[in-house]
Write a protein that holds these residues in place. Structure first.
Motif, PDB file in Angstrom:
ATOM      1  N   ILE A 522       0.830  -1.213   0.000  1.00  0.00           N
ATOM      2  CA  ILE A 522       0.000   0.000   0.000  1.00  0.00           C
ATOM      3  C   ILE A 522       0.866   1.266   0.000  1.00  0.00           C
ATOM      4  CG2 ILE A 522      -1.763   1.296   1.309  1.00  0.00           C
ATOM      5  CD1 ILE A 522      -2.793  -1.349   0.180  1.00  0.00           C
ATOM      6  N   ASP A 524       0.924   4.559   1.407  1.00  0.00           N
ATOM      7  CA  ASP A 524       0.192   4.968   2.602  1.00  0.00           C
ATOM      8  C   ASP A 524       0.451   6.443   2.920  1.00  0.00           C
ATOM      9  OD1 ASP A 524      -0.930   5.317   5.053  1.00  0.00           O
ATOM     10  OD2 ASP A 524      -0.084   3.503   5.955  1.00  0.00           O
ATOM     11  N   THR A 560      -4.546   9.497   1.646  1.00  0.00           N
ATOM     12  CA  THR A 560      -5.109   8.355   0.912  1.00  0.00           C
ATOM     13  C   THR A 560      -4.255   7.110   1.135  1.00  0.00           C
ATOM     14  OG1 THR A 560      -3.800   8.998  -0.995  1.00  0.00           O
ATOM     15  CG2 THR A 560      -6.082   9.764  -0.926  1.00  0.00           C
ATOM     16  N   ARG A 561      -4.898   5.950   0.897  1.00  0.00           N
ATOM     17  CA  ARG A 561      -4.150   4.688   0.861  1.00  0.00           C
ATOM     18  C   ARG A 561      -4.507   3.992  -0.447  1.00  0.00           C
ATOM     19  NH1 ARG A 561      -5.490   3.870   6.744  1.00  0.00           N
ATOM     20  NH2 ARG A 561      -3.518   4.122   7.875  1.00  0.00           N
ATOM     21  N   ASN A 562      -3.504   3.683  -1.268  1.00  0.00           N
ATOM     22  CA  ASN A 562      -3.757   3.030  -2.553  1.00  0.00           C
ATOM     23  C   ASN A 562      -2.795   1.878  -2.769  1.00  0.00           C
ATOM     24  OD1 ASN A 562      -5.855   4.752  -3.779  1.00  0.00           O
ATOM     25  ND2 ASN A 562      -4.283   6.344  -3.577  1.00  0.00           N
ATOM     26  N   HIS A 564      -0.149  -0.165  -4.672  1.00  0.00           N
ATOM     27  CA  HIS A 564       0.882   0.222  -5.631  1.00  0.00           C
ATOM     28  C   HIS A 564       0.596  -0.391  -6.998  1.00  0.00           C
ATOM     29  CE1 HIS A 564       4.778   0.668  -7.569  1.00  0.00           C
ATOM     30  NE2 HIS A 564       5.101   1.544  -6.639  1.00  0.00           N
ATOM     31  N   ARG A 568      -1.318  -4.100  -9.045  1.00  0.00           N
ATOM     32  CA  ARG A 568      -2.581  -4.038  -9.782  1.00  0.00           C
ATOM     33  C   ARG A 568      -2.470  -4.763 -11.122  1.00  0.00           C
ATOM     34  NH1 ARG A 568      -3.623   2.275  -9.727  1.00  0.00           N
ATOM     35  NH2 ARG A 568      -2.477   2.675  -7.819  1.00  0.00           N
TER      36      ARG A 568
END
Lengths: 577, 62
Positions: A522, A524, A560-562, A564, A568
């Motif tokens: 993530i 972060d 935000t948390r996405n 990497h 994906r």
């Protein structure tokens, strides 16, 4: 062997563009300045081999347009970036006066676009980095800076004779890399401008990709040893170069000229990463995409076929070393693409990693300053070169102020004697280890256990092996002459920095741009808008984190948390065993 | 590995390449001609070729 003693106000270690501007600025303010270079001032390190572009602010530019180009995320000191802009322009003009040949229309310097730029802001060197640095050298020498070439510095000296110190840095000790003669350099202030470090990274089947012997992180190791705080070592990122070559990637000038990146099937893979901007995406994403494709086995290659003959002739002048490398490696770039590869590169990378400095170039130790790629605020979207020259400028200014307020503190003879004994030990040692196999083993270790995608278990194994190699082999390295002694010291320093880097890798439990943790995928921006700091305490390294100050951000950070980008993807990703 | 080829007829022994080589690879031999004394450290940067005024040096990368 002979010994030499020098006393000065300001000692500058390293003669790239950061060292040049640090020395010039200090000398302009009236200080006595001595610049020492492990190589030849104007030819050493990265600056002379630069990609032919000095991105520079010019009066009339909108600051917000520059800010928009800051694609590397919330750990960037945006406020400092803004502060640097007018100094870049001052340096552009200073270098013009010194005879650096910029690409011009009439008398006006022309600026062109580059990946990640929101507008055309890169001044092109009409005869490349080699001409730029020799003109800079001439300007600096004319100002009265004294220079010692071929002197490799090995250790900082301190007013209490201790490492780490509780007092002041008062100079350094080194040796001539041809004669082995010892140099004791006594200074009121010392500015470290020693550039980046690079992992030795021999890709299978590649004869190159090893650590260039002048990018061994000597300054970082010396500052760490003296007790200075280093920061963001884990975010140094990755570095690109054409496969089989050690030159710069040339993205600044090749991408806006019409070069494309393609995979082994000829597909422009940037479509998967930034379909709008493609090859003109942010530098960080471009670097990451190429490394990612390399990991996937897709042979990312630069396709130059669409570059016009006129532009190709210009490129031969602007990036002579890169174009010579293509030719020297046997590529007809009008017919065939050039494969690229990546290296985990430490401070040569994206974010700026190195000695923790403030906007005056001050490290956390009195009397010690740092600038350029060995400091933690070198910042790529603004370009390595301008941030190196600007941080050099700031450090030169601050060192002169310090010098005017302080007396020359005495050296501690016992410390100097110990440093000299340490320098000469590999020459006197018999029955130890040799440089080449130890260097190769380190490269294999990093290839096997580190790579692009990181995991705690592999990192810990790499760290354990490193400490073992350091104790059993690096500490017993033998040098047969002064040239080899310089390499032994490079490898010694390199492994000291590498321990700090691996520990910082383990410390940051998230992913971010080219720092990719399989076990923490993530990005972060809630808990990890932080700097990781490393400092030597006694014989061990202490690590801790500090929030990035809000004052860094001109544009506020979104919490935000996405996941990497790497995670994906559908394709299975190769990770080291 | 990169290779520095020296044209011994064109080389005047001026020593500029020895002076400026970033990784300290070059020396002058007994005949005052440039040679690769430490070939394993050549990074293929072309500085020697660039700095030679007599076109006596060619660098090959592979």
């Amino acid at each position: 062997m002979g010994t030499h003693f020098f006393e000065t106000d300001v000692l500058v270690i390293g003669g790239g563009i950061a060292g040049a501007f640090a020395a010039y600025q200090a000398r302009q303010a009236g200080a006595r300045v001595l610049l020492v270079d492990r190589s030849y001032f104007g030819r050493s390190g990265c600056s002379a081999l630069a990609s032919g572009v000095y991105p520079s602010y010019m009066p009339g530019d909108k600051v917000e347009d520059w800010i928009k180009g800051l694609g590397a995320g919330p750990l960037v000191n945006q406020s400092l970036f803004v502060k640097a802009l007018p100094v870049m322009y001052e340096h552009l003009m200073t270098m013009d006066r010194w005879g650096v040949k910029w690409l011009k229309e009439g008398r006006e310097i022309v600026r062109l676009g580059a990946p990640g730029r929101t507008f055309k802001n890169g001044a092109w060197m009409a005869e490349g980095g080699p001409q730029m640095m020799m003109a800079v050298r001439a300007g600096v020498l004319e100002s009265g800076v004294e220079v010692l070439n071929r002197v490799a510095v090995t250790q900082l000296l301190t007013s209490d004779g201790k490492l780490p110190t509780e007092e002041h840095v008062v100079g350094a000790v080194g040796f001539n890399v041809r004669t082995g003669e010892i140099y004791t350099l006594h200074a009121k202030a010392t500015i470290m401008c020693t550039g980046p470090y690079k992992f030795p990274y021999p890709w299978p089947g590649s004869t190159l990709g090893y650590m260039p012997i002048d990018l061994s992180g000597d300054g970082l190791a010396m500052m760490l040893c003296a007790g200075a705080q280093l920061s963001r070592l884990e975010l140094g990122g990755i570095n690109l170069n054409p496969d089989q070559m050690l030159c710069a990637p040339g993205l600044e000038s090749l991408m806006p000229s019409g070069a494309k990146f393609i995979d082994k099937s000829g597909r422009r893979f940037l479509e998967d990463y930034d379909s709008k901007r493609m090859e003109m995406t942010s530098r960080a994403l471009l670097y990451f995409a190429i490394a990612h494709q390399k990991e996937l086995g897709n042979i990312p290659s630069m396709d130059l076929k669409e570059i016009t003959p006129e532009r190709m002739e210009l490129l031969k002048r602007v990036i002579p070393i890169i174009m010579s490398n293509y030719e020297g490696a046997g590529y007809d770039v009008t017919q065939e693409p050039v494969p690229y590869t990546y290296q985990v590169a430490g401070t040569a990378g994206i974010f700026g990693a190195g000695a923790r400095i403030n906007d005056r170039g001050e490290t956390t130790l009195p009397g010690l300053y740092a600038a350029g790629t060995c400091s933690d605020i070198n910042y790529l979207p603004g370009g390595h070169l301008p941030f190196c020259s600007v941080t050099g400028h700031w450090a030169g200014d601050a060192a002169v102020t310090y010098v005017s307020e302080t007396s020359l503190k005495p050296l501690i003879p016992k410390q100097v004697e110990g440093a000299i004994e340490a320098i000469e030990a590999p020459l006197k040692r018999t029955g130890g280890a040799f440089y080449a196999p130890v260097h190769r083993r380190l490269g294999e270790l990093l290839m096997e256990k580190v790579g692009l995608v990181l995991h705690a278990e592999r990192l810990q194994a790499a760290l354990d092996s490193l400490l073992d190699i350091r104790e059993r082999e690096v500490a017993r390295l033998v040098a047969r002459d002064a040239h080899e002694l310089a390499k032994v010291w490079g490898l010694t320093h390199y492994t000291q920095v590498l321990e700090a880097v691996l520990r910082a890798y383990l410390y940051r439990t998230e992913s971010r741009v080219a720092f990719i943790r399989e076990d923490y995928p993530i990005i972060d921006n809630v808990d990890w808008v932080k700097m990781v700091l490393v400092q030597r305490q006694g014989d061990s390294l202490k690590l801790w984190d500090e929030p990035v100050p809000e004052s860094f951000h001109v544009v506020p950070v979104r919490p935000t948390r996405n996941l990497h980008l790497v995670f994906r993807k559908k394709e299975p990703l190769h990770a080291p065993s | 590995m990169p290779q520095v080829d020296v044209n011994k007829i064109a080389c005047t022994g001026c020593g500029i390449c020895v002076e400026t080589c970033p990784t300290d690879v070059l020396r002058l031999d007994e005949e005052k001609k440039a040679i690769m004394a430490y070939s394993e450290d050549c990074q293929g940067c072309f500085i020697c070729q660039w700095d030679c005024s007599f076109e006596a040096i060619r660098v090959r990368i592979r």
